[in-house]
Design a protein around this motif. Structure first.
Motif, PDB file in Angstrom:
ATOM      1  N   ARG A 102      28.473  -2.354 -29.574  1.00 39.48           N
ATOM      2  CA  ARG A 102      27.726  -1.621 -28.548  1.00 39.48           C
ATOM      3  C   ARG A 102      26.684  -0.724 -29.221  1.00 39.48           C
ATOM      4  N   ASN A 375      21.553  -4.655 -12.339  1.00 40.68           N
ATOM      5  CA  ASN A 375      22.775  -5.287 -12.323  1.00 40.68           C
ATOM      6  C   ASN A 375      22.703  -6.440 -13.135  1.00 40.68           C
ATOM      7  N   GLU A 376      22.572  -4.478 -14.908  1.00 41.43           N
ATOM      8  CA  GLU A 376      23.040  -5.840 -15.196  1.00 41.43           C
ATOM      9  C   GLU A 376      23.736  -5.925 -16.549  1.00 41.43           C
ATOM     10  N   THR A 377      24.750  -6.657 -16.524  1.00 37.46           N
ATOM     11  CA  THR A 377      25.570  -6.942 -17.688  1.00 37.46           C
ATOM     12  C   THR A 377      25.988  -8.380 -17.501  1.00 37.46           C
ATOM     13  N   ASN A 397      22.503  -2.747 -20.043  1.00 43.01           N
ATOM     14  CA  ASN A 397      22.859  -1.742 -19.044  1.00 43.01           C
ATOM     15  C   ASN A 397      22.214  -2.105 -17.713  1.00 43.01           C
ATOM     16  N   GLU A 416      20.953   1.860 -22.502  1.00 40.71           N
ATOM     17  CA  GLU A 416      22.372   2.213 -22.572  1.00 40.71           C
ATOM     18  C   GLU A 416      22.605   3.724 -22.677  1.00 40.71           C
ATOM     19  N   ASP A 419      24.539   5.708 -20.089  1.00 40.60           N
ATOM     20  CA  ASP A 419      26.003   5.711 -19.961  1.00 40.60           C
ATOM     21  C   ASP A 419      26.634   6.996 -20.507  1.00 40.60           C
ATOM     22  N   TYR A 430      25.670   4.676 -12.215  1.00 37.78           N
ATOM     23  CA  TYR A 430      26.795   4.101 -11.469  1.00 37.78           C
ATOM     24  C   TYR A 430      27.585   5.153 -10.696  1.00 37.78           C
ATOM     25  N   SER A 448      31.867   3.127 -22.247  1.00 37.31           N
ATOM     26  CA  SER A 448      31.573   1.936 -21.449  1.00 37.31           C
ATOM     27  C   SER A 448      32.712   1.651 -20.478  1.00 37.31           C
ATOM     28  N   SER A 449      32.430   0.794 -19.493  1.00 37.58           N
ATOM     29  CA  SER A 449      33.491   0.270 -18.621  1.00 37.58           C
ATOM     30  C   SER A 449      33.739  -1.206 -18.897  1.00 37.58           C
ATOM     31  N   GLY A 469      29.142  -5.105 -13.669  1.00 40.12           N
ATOM     32  CA  GLY A 469      29.350  -4.304 -12.464  1.00 40.12           C
ATOM     33  C   GLY A 469      29.420  -2.812 -12.711  1.00 40.12           C
ATOM     34  N   GLY A 470      28.914  -2.344 -13.868  1.00 44.37           N
ATOM     35  CA  GLY A 470      28.898  -0.905 -14.134  1.00 44.37           C
ATOM     36  C   GLY A 470      30.299  -0.337 -14.078  1.00 44.37           C
TER      37      GLY A 470
END
Ligand code: DON
Length: 578
Positions: A102, A375-377, A397, A416, A419, A430, A448-449, A469-470
């Motif tokens: 990351r 949306n986006e990952t 992100n 990123e 976050d 988010y 992060s999630s 989805g954050g």
């Protein structure tokens, strides 16, 4: 919202009593089947790349690396080499590991860099342009994965991505829709616009070809010289130069110092299934496990999918776990994460004792001491013929990241940095309200999630799962697991089923369209819940189930070896088995 929804249902009912399903996910397509391997990604060409690598004799890690590079070309909204992510690996012999590639905060980052002189967050500063960019990790991550655990050459694994970038690829509906969605953002940066928009400024349409010669050259340099071509060569120089000219703080030393971390995955046991998922700097695995530990006590299978009682206990478990996520977790290089406590089954019991069986909890009453003062990952799941399983979630992100490309590189850069906690108590993209543990510091990774997750049963791989989805990644992944293990859904149904989400703050239960019946909504409202009946869906999960498409099929022993499912919400994705 309510009224529109009722009308819609009434109209749908009268029109479709016989054949056309009116509930969004009432019937899912059948999962893809395979006997030797399975690749599930958010873009069909990337899935084909992964399957080809497996067919050529590469293992699941080889396939994951080739898919990671390919998505950077064919899925620019989230696939990347200018962002970062996580890879969870479970080897055929039962060992597992986790690669953290990351982004890190630049050396010149400061705790208050997104606040104005009055201490207020500057709108957009952590999201748009070069100041939002964290030091990218994807290339270092893929190269470490390949060197340590892959079997094929760098050239082999980069070749498909280079070909798609150089020769271009023809856009299908999902690809064109995604570029259209990013058009406004991409138009703001001339270098990004020159790649992703036509000369007339319009987005490319279905049937047209997207060619990315600069990205092809950046990828070719990596193919020839490895990660150094990115971190110590012309690519880093070009990004640092553009950053300096456009308000960013990235320095050459940020790139030279970047290092992947290999960590022990977060693990727990849920009803006899071993969960292997992301440790800090992700909150994902720990929080999924914390929620599962609470839920294990309740007979979810008996209470039923989507019942008020099931939703009640799930939301309460989520509420408590997100307090811990948002206040206690951060980069393990900087803070002491209370992982052992959060994974302890006794701690789960303490949480259960606080849950009123008949009433909604109140988020404000769970505010940790001192909190808020100062949306986006994309996810892909792969398994090979030997049973090696790989789950990767990586991201820019936001959709198309910071929306900027350093001229000549073709590489979209992440945003990123958003976050991190900009300021304790102030929500991020988010809506996450976070604390000091996730404050900005040089070289620190934002919390992060992302939750690339693998389940094993009786020493064998059972499920591979994850999603973008954050902040909702955690509950999306959790619900897919519960839907398979407790509710008996097949892997496709488990992924397609409508979702609910709660993240402590705001104190609201988010429900996907047609997620719950009106009677259930009424029961929950009566218990004191505030419901948000969303008009859009969220997430794009990608999953694999081993031994059958559902628990029932596995128990009967009659299923395909590998069963793959891409979320029906993912317009361009595909599960391919062989
Ligand atoms: O790492 C995280 O938790 C976020 N940057 C993920 C962003 C994301 O999933 C966006 N996609 N919908």
């Amino acid at each position: 919202m309510h009224n529109t929804r009722r009308t819609l249902i009434a109209v749908s009912l009268s029109l479709t009593l016989t054949f056309v399903p009116f509930l969004a996910y009432a019937a899912s397509p059948q999962p893809a089947k395979g006997e030797h391997g399975m690749v599930v990604t958010a873009q069909h060409l990337a899935s084909e790349v992964g399957v080809e690598v497996l067919k050529q004799g590469g293992n699941a890690v080889d396939a994951a690396v080739a898919v990671g590079y390919a998505l950077a070309v064919v899925y620019p909204t989230a696939g990347n080499i200018g962002g970062g992510g996580f890879m969870t690996i479970r080897f055929k012999d039962g060992r597992s590991t986790f690669l953290d590639f990351r982004e890190r905060a630049p050396l010149a980052a400061t705790k208050t860099m997104y606040l104005d002189k009055d201490g207020k967050p500057v709108k957009g500063a952590s999201l748009d342009g070069y100041l939002a960019v964290g030091v990218p990790g994807s290339v270092a991550g893929f190269e470490m994965a390949r060197e340590k655990y892959g079997t094929l050459s760098r050239q082999d694994l980069l070749a498909p991505a280079i070909r798609f970038a150089k020769e271009g690829f023809v856009l299908e509906q999902g690809d064109a829709a995604s570029l259209q969605g990013g058009a406004e953002r991409l138009a703001r940066d001339p270098a990004a616009a020159a790649i992703f928009l036509k000369p007339d400024g319009k987005p490319y349409a279905v049937g047209e070809r997207l060619v990315q010669p600069d990205l092809a050259a950046s990828l070719a340099a990596i193919s020839e010289r490895g990660a150094d071509a990115f971190y110590k060569g012309a690519t880093a120089d070009a990004i640092v130069k553009a950053s300096g000219e456009k308000g960013g703080i990235l320095a050459r030393a940020d790139f030279e110092n970047y290092a992947v971390r290999e960590l022990k995955p977060a693990t727990c046991n849920y009803r006899g299934y071993e969960i292997i998922s992301s440790p800090p700097p992700s909150s994902g695995g720990v929080i999924i496990c914390e929620i599962l530990n609470v839920l294990e006590f309740y007979p979810l299978s008996y209470l039923g999918a989507g019942s008020a009682e099931t939703v009640h206990v799930m939301v309460e478990a989520m509420r408590h776990a997100y307090v811990d996520r948002n206040s206690a977790l951060g980069d393990p290089g900087f803070i002491d994460n209370p992982v052992a406590k959060l994974l302890d089954k006794n701690y789960a019991r303490e949480i259960r004792e606080k849950i009123d069986p008949f009433r909604a909890g109140v988020s404000q009453e769970l505010m940790p001491k001192g909190f808020g003062e100062s949306n986006e990952t994309t996810h892909f799941s792969i398994i090979d013929n030997d049973g090696n399983a790989v789950a990767v979630t990586y991201t820019l992100n936001g959709s198309f990241g910071a929306g900027v490309v350093a001229a000549g590189t073709g590489i979209l850069l992440n945003n990123e940095m958003d976050d991190f906690t900009q300021k304790p108590g102030v929500p991020n993209l988010y809506g996450l309200v976070q604390g000091e543990a996730n404050a900005i510091a040089p070289k620190k990774t934002p919390l992060s999630s992302m939750s690339p997750t693998i389940l094993a049963k009786d020493g064998k791989p059972f499920m591979v799962i994850g999603s973008p989805g954050g902040s909702r990644i955690i509950t999306i992944t959790l619900e897919a697991i519960v839907n398979v293990v407790d509710h008996g859904m097949n892997i496709q149904e488990a992924i397609d089923a409508p979702r609910i989400h709660h993240q402590w703050l705001p104190d609201t239960v988010y429900i996907e369209p047609f997620g719950l019946s009106p009677d259930t909504e009424k029961l929950l409202t009566g218990m004191g819940y505030r419901l948000d009946l969303a008009d859009t869906t969220w997430g794009q999960a990608a999953g694999i189930l081993v031994g059958g498409k559902s628990l029932a099929e596995i128990e009967k022993g009659g299923g395909a070896r590998y069963n793959g499912a891409i979320d029906s919400r993912a317009a361009a994705g595909k599960a391919i088995g062989y």
